[in-house]
Scaffold this motif. Structure first.
Motif, PDB file in Angstrom:
ATOM      1  N   GLY A   1      -0.203  -6.567   3.381  1.00  9.63           N
ATOM      2  CA  GLY A   1      -1.072  -5.660   4.131  1.00  9.63           C
ATOM      3  C   GLY A   1      -2.481  -5.641   3.592  1.00  9.63           C
ATOM      4  O   GLY A   1      -3.086  -6.692   3.362  1.00  9.63           O
ATOM      5  N   ASP A   2      -2.996  -4.430   3.356  1.00 10.03           N
ATOM      6  CA  ASP A   2      -4.364  -4.268   2.865  1.00 10.03           C
ATOM      7  C   ASP A   2      -4.556  -4.800   1.450  1.00 10.03           C
ATOM      8  O   ASP A   2      -5.688  -4.904   0.983  1.00 10.03           O
ATOM      9  CB  ASP A   2      -4.764  -2.787   2.884  1.00 10.03           C
ATOM     10  CG  ASP A   2      -4.830  -2.225   4.294  1.00 10.03           C
ATOM     11  OD1 ASP A   2      -4.949  -3.021   5.255  1.00 10.03           O
ATOM     12  OD2 ASP A   2      -4.760  -0.990   4.434  1.00 10.03           O
ATOM     13  N   LEU A   3      -3.474  -5.135   0.749  1.00  8.94           N
ATOM     14  CA  LEU A   3      -3.569  -5.650  -0.616  1.00  8.94           C
ATOM     15  C   LEU A   3      -3.594  -7.174  -0.653  1.00  8.94           C
ATOM     16  O   LEU A   3      -3.862  -7.764  -1.695  1.00  8.94           O
ATOM     17  CB  LEU A   3      -2.411  -5.126  -1.456  1.00  8.94           C
ATOM     18  CG  LEU A   3      -2.326  -3.605  -1.550  1.00  8.94           C
ATOM     19  CD1 LEU A   3      -1.044  -3.190  -2.250  1.00  8.94           C
ATOM     20  CD2 LEU A   3      -3.542  -3.039  -2.255  1.00  8.94           C
TER      21      LEU A   3
ATOM     22  N   PRO B   1       0.842  -1.195   0.000  1.00 10.24           N
ATOM     23  CA  PRO B   1       0.000   0.000   0.000  1.00 10.24           C
ATOM     24  C   PRO B   1       0.882   1.253   0.000  1.00 10.24           C
ATOM     25  O   PRO B   1       1.899   1.312   0.695  1.00 10.24           O
ATOM     26  CB  PRO B   1      -0.776  -0.099   1.313  1.00 10.24           C
ATOM     27  CG  PRO B   1      -0.644  -1.515   1.758  1.00 10.24           C
ATOM     28  CD  PRO B   1       0.654  -2.005   1.191  1.00 10.24           C
TER      29      PRO B   1
ATOM     30  N   PRO C   1      -8.434  -7.815  -2.543  1.00  9.34           N
ATOM     31  CA  PRO C   1      -9.076  -6.502  -2.397  1.00  9.34           C
ATOM     32  C   PRO C   1      -9.118  -5.769  -3.743  1.00  9.34           C
ATOM     33  O   PRO C   1      -8.293  -5.999  -4.626  1.00  9.34           O
ATOM     34  CB  PRO C   1      -8.179  -5.771  -1.401  1.00  9.34           C
ATOM     35  CG  PRO C   1      -7.451  -6.846  -0.677  1.00  9.34           C
ATOM     36  CD  PRO C   1      -7.292  -7.970  -1.659  1.00  9.34           C
TER      37      PRO C   1
ATOM     38  N   GLY D   1       2.842  -8.464   8.206  1.00  8.82           N
ATOM     39  CA  GLY D   1       1.402  -8.447   8.017  1.00  8.82           C
ATOM     40  C   GLY D   1       0.988  -9.585   7.122  1.00  8.82           C
ATOM     41  O   GLY D   1       1.806 -10.415   6.737  1.00  8.82           O
TER      42      GLY D   1
ATOM     43  N   ASP E   1      -7.924 -11.726   1.811  1.00  6.57           N
ATOM     44  CA  ASP E   1      -8.507 -11.944   3.133  1.00  6.57           C
ATOM     45  C   ASP E   1      -8.826 -13.430   3.261  1.00  6.57           C
ATOM     46  O   ASP E   1      -9.677 -13.941   2.522  1.00  6.57           O
ATOM     47  CB  ASP E   1      -9.767 -11.104   3.287  1.00  6.57           C
ATOM     48  CG  ASP E   1     -10.386 -11.207   4.673  1.00  6.57           C
ATOM     49  OD1 ASP E   1      -9.950 -12.058   5.474  1.00  6.57           O
ATOM     50  OD2 ASP E   1     -11.317 -10.426   4.940  1.00  6.57           O
TER      51      ASP E   1
END
Length: 148
Positions: free
Chosen positions: A108-110, A72, A122, A90, A113
């Motif tokens: 991370g957020d990429l 990110p 994502p 992460g 999930d």
């Protein structure tokens, strides 16, 4: 003593005596999502850590630093390379092309999930990969994707 290397003043030292490779310094901020312009012909990616600036010092470090990380960034996903001591922490998803086995590490957020069915990526990661030419129904990377 017979030597294959010239000796004396002004002679270059043999490679095994030349000392450590020069420190190339930090490469600055992580690489942008879509770099402007192609690399010079024959120029490979910079093998310096994007966090500490350390150059790859041995073949194993070169292999580790050839991995592309999708991280990110303040303006969206960004690519980076890391040495053995500096990888991000992460959740990490290793996206692998079904044909060549290559692909970025999403962090991370990429990262996918694990609670989602089929490890859905994502939207930001999917958008970056699609813009880079990935076919996500495989997945198949841009280098292996058939050209029309």
């Amino acid at each position: 003593m017979n030597s294959a290397f010239p000796t004396g003043p002004g002679s270059p030292a043999p490679a095994h005596q030349a000392g450590p490779p020069p420190h190339l310094g930090p490469t600055g901020a992580p690489r942008p999502v879509m770099a402007t312009g192609p690399l010079a012909p024959g120029a490979g990616p910079s093998l310096c850590c994007d966090r500490c600036g350390q150059a790859a010092a041995d073949p194993l470090q070169q292999i580790l630093m050839s991995a592309v990380w999708l991280i990110p960034g303040p303006d969206g996903p960004t690519t980076a390379r890391y040495c053995r001591a500096c990888p991000p922490v992460g959740p990490i998803t290793d996206l692998t092309c079904l044909r060549c086995g290559d692909g970025p590490l999403l962090v991370g957020d990429l990262a996918a999930d694990p609670s989602e069915p089929d490890d859905v990526l994502p939207a930001a990661a999917r958008d970056w990969l699609a813009a880079a030419g990935w076919r996500l129904d495989g997945p198949v990377c841009p280098d292996c994707r058939p050209r029309r």
